[in-house]
Design a protein around this motif. Structure first.
Motif, mmCIF file in Angstrom:
data_model
loop_
_atom_site.group_PDB
_atom_site.id
_atom_site.type_symbol
_atom_site.label_atom_id
_atom_site.label_comp_id
_atom_site.label_asym_id
_atom_site.label_seq_id
_atom_site.Cartn_x
_atom_site.Cartn_y
_atom_site.Cartn_z
ATOM 1 N N SER A 67 0.831 -1.201 0.000
ATOM 2 C CA SER A 67 0.000 0.000 0.000
ATOM 3 C C SER A 67 0.868 1.255 0.000
ATOM 4 O O SER A 67 0.594 2.222 -0.720
ATOM 5 N N PHE A 121 -6.196 -4.767 -3.736
ATOM 6 C CA PHE A 121 -6.218 -3.325 -3.970
ATOM 7 C C PHE A 121 -6.909 -2.947 -5.276
ATOM 8 O O PHE A 121 -7.081 -1.757 -5.562
ATOM 9 N N PHE A 124 -9.931 -0.832 -4.499
ATOM 10 C CA PHE A 124 -9.637 0.545 -4.106
ATOM 11 C C PHE A 124 -9.185 1.364 -5.314
ATOM 12 O O PHE A 124 -9.521 2.543 -5.440
ATOM 13 N N THR A 328 -16.136 -2.488 1.949
ATOM 14 C CA THR A 328 -15.171 -1.729 1.140
ATOM 15 C C THR A 328 -15.714 -0.351 0.794
ATOM 16 O O THR A 328 -15.002 0.658 0.854
ATOM 17 N N ALA A 332 -14.088 3.178 1.897
ATOM 18 C CA ALA A 332 -13.615 4.112 0.872
ATOM 19 C C ALA A 332 -14.201 5.504 1.042
ATOM 20 O O ALA A 332 -13.583 6.503 0.657
ATOM 21 N N ARG A 340 -5.406 7.374 2.300
ATOM 22 C CA ARG A 340 -5.749 6.063 1.758
ATOM 23 C C ARG A 340 -4.612 5.057 1.887
ATOM 24 O O ARG A 340 -4.849 3.884 2.198
ATOM 25 N N GLN A 344 -5.841 1.909 4.031
ATOM 26 C CA GLN A 344 -6.095 0.744 3.181
ATOM 27 C C GLN A 344 -5.097 -0.375 3.468
ATOM 28 O O GLN A 344 -5.467 -1.558 3.482
ATOM 29 N N ASN A 347 -6.116 -1.819 6.841
ATOM 30 C CA ASN A 347 -7.349 -2.587 6.662
ATOM 31 C C ASN A 347 -7.049 -3.978 6.112
ATOM 32 O O ASN A 347 -7.522 -4.992 6.647
#
Length: 407
Positions: A67, A121, A124, A328, A332, A340, A344, A347
């Protein structure tokens, strides 16, 4: 900040849908055969699903740094790194099969987890350039790409193994060769991804909330809990399914077909999940997902005929879809763009940490909690209950909280 541009977002969604379809096939392939190969190579049957646990553990430990890499160098760089991990992991697993070496097989499985983390990902990335109104649909459409993976992956396993009279672990060797090819295809697809790199932070850039501050935010906390429970319980049951189906007297091809039905149910609703979230609210859809997961466990406990496996796993996939896409979407919309990379990654660390424990527990519950496959299968499904209660209570608490007063 990444500029909102729905036309660009739609183009990116198309690329990510194709990546989800083709690269995602390797995960469904490996989840069908990982436990079966592990059962043949492991010194103890209780460790049969350890290869799958290592994949998820690899995903969990990769998520934070991957990430951060995407936050610094962009989504494309992170996704290419993930495909490279999948390629090398599949090659090592194939080599381990030639030696019938369980421990080398675990190393390859861990590296496969790098790909699994990057795939997490995709959802996202679909939201990065999307407007608030298109975001739930963008996430949903990308998840729908798993429909093709549901067909390609398990059916490839059935084709490559059923025609092979070899009863040793080498019957799974062609499956890992196919996984290598899929990763090469994925790296070509990512060349068409168009998500701007995040701007480099300056002294004036907003720093955002710390990880603990983010996790204490009610909507983020509940989103993480529901994502963890939805994904972990789905993995707990799905990991044991091939062992249970074969253990109850059915063929590997039957297990592949059950997994195909399950993965179809995971992703087919994605064509309308985003629309349902927009119309009825994310909390209602997440709650419905948890109820359907409970129904899956009830069906699984009612019998071990092939029809029971099909219905239970279809419900399991549908419940995961509503619960996980809902979580999700909630996550978001609960953080700023500059936060983020931080939230993220955390998470997915927490989500896949839960999934790691679930997949590891799955083999123990299935093979070591009863004298028969039927008893082990029952133990797997009973284990869902306390976690569904936890997620349900968290969601109810969020809904019942007083709404902030606006002036």
């Amino acid at each position: 900040m990444t500029a909102v541009d729905d036309s660009r977002a739609k183009r990116n969604v198309m690329v990510l849908v194709m990546a989800q379809a083709f690269l995602g096939s390797q995960i469904t392939m490996i989840f069908v055969i990982g436990g079966l190969a592990g059962q043949q190579m492991a010194v103890n049957a209780c460790l049969a699903t350890l290869p799958i646990s290592m994949i998820v553990f690899g995903s969990m430990t990769t998520a934070p740094w991957l990430s951060g890499l995407m936050q610094r160098y962009g989504r494309r760089a992170g996704f290419v790194v993930g495909a490279l991990g999948g390629l090398v992991g599949a090659a090592i697993c194939a080599y381990a099969l030639t030696l019938s070496n369980f421990w080398i097989f675990l190393v390859g499985s861990y590296l496969t987890g790098i790909y699994m983390s990057s795939q997490g990902f995709f959802r996202f990335a679909a939201a990065d350039t999307a407007s608030d109104s298109f975001r739930p649909k963008a996430i949903s459409y990308v998840m729908a790409g798993g429909l093709l993976s549901a067909i390609i992956g398990p059916q490839l396993v059935g084709y490559l193994t059923s025609a092979n009279p070899d009863a040793t672990v080498m019957r799974f060797f062609p499956v890992y060769m196919a996984a290598m090819a899929l990763n090469v295809l994925g790296m070509l697809l990512f060349a068409f991804l168009d998500i701007p790199k995040p701007p480099k932070p300056t002294e004036d850039s907003p720093h955002g909330r710390s990880v603990m501050e983010l996790l204490k935010t009610p909507r983020i906390a509940v989103a993480v809990i529901c994502a963890m429970v939805s994904y972990a319980l789905m993995n707990l049951v799905m990991t044991s399914t091939p062992l249970a189906v074969v253990g109850c007297g059915f063929a590997v091809a039957d297990a592949s077909n059950v997994v195909t039905g399950h993965v179809l149910a995971m992703f087919a609703p994605s064509f309308f999940t985003g629309h349902l979230i927009v119309r009825f609210g994310v909390e209602r859809i997440m709650g419905l997902g948890l109820l359907i997961l409970g129904a899956a466990g009830a069906v699984a406990l009612s019998g071990v005929e092939l029809g029971h496996f099909f219905v239970a796993l279809i419900l399991l996939g549908l419940g995961w879809n509503f619960g996980f896409i809902g979580a999700t979407t909630m996550l978001a919309g609960a953080h700023a763009p500059h936060e983020r990379g931080r939230i993220q990654g955390v998470n997915d660390l927490l989500v896949f940490g839960g999934v790691t424990l679930a997949s590891l527990s799955s083999g123990g519950l299935m093979n070591c909690s009863g004298g028969t496959p039927e008893e082990g299968w029952a133990a797997v499904n009973i284990a869902m209950i306390p976690f569904l209660v936890l997620a349900g209570c968290a969601l109810i608490w969020l809904v019942m909280r007083p709404k902030p007063q606006t002036v």
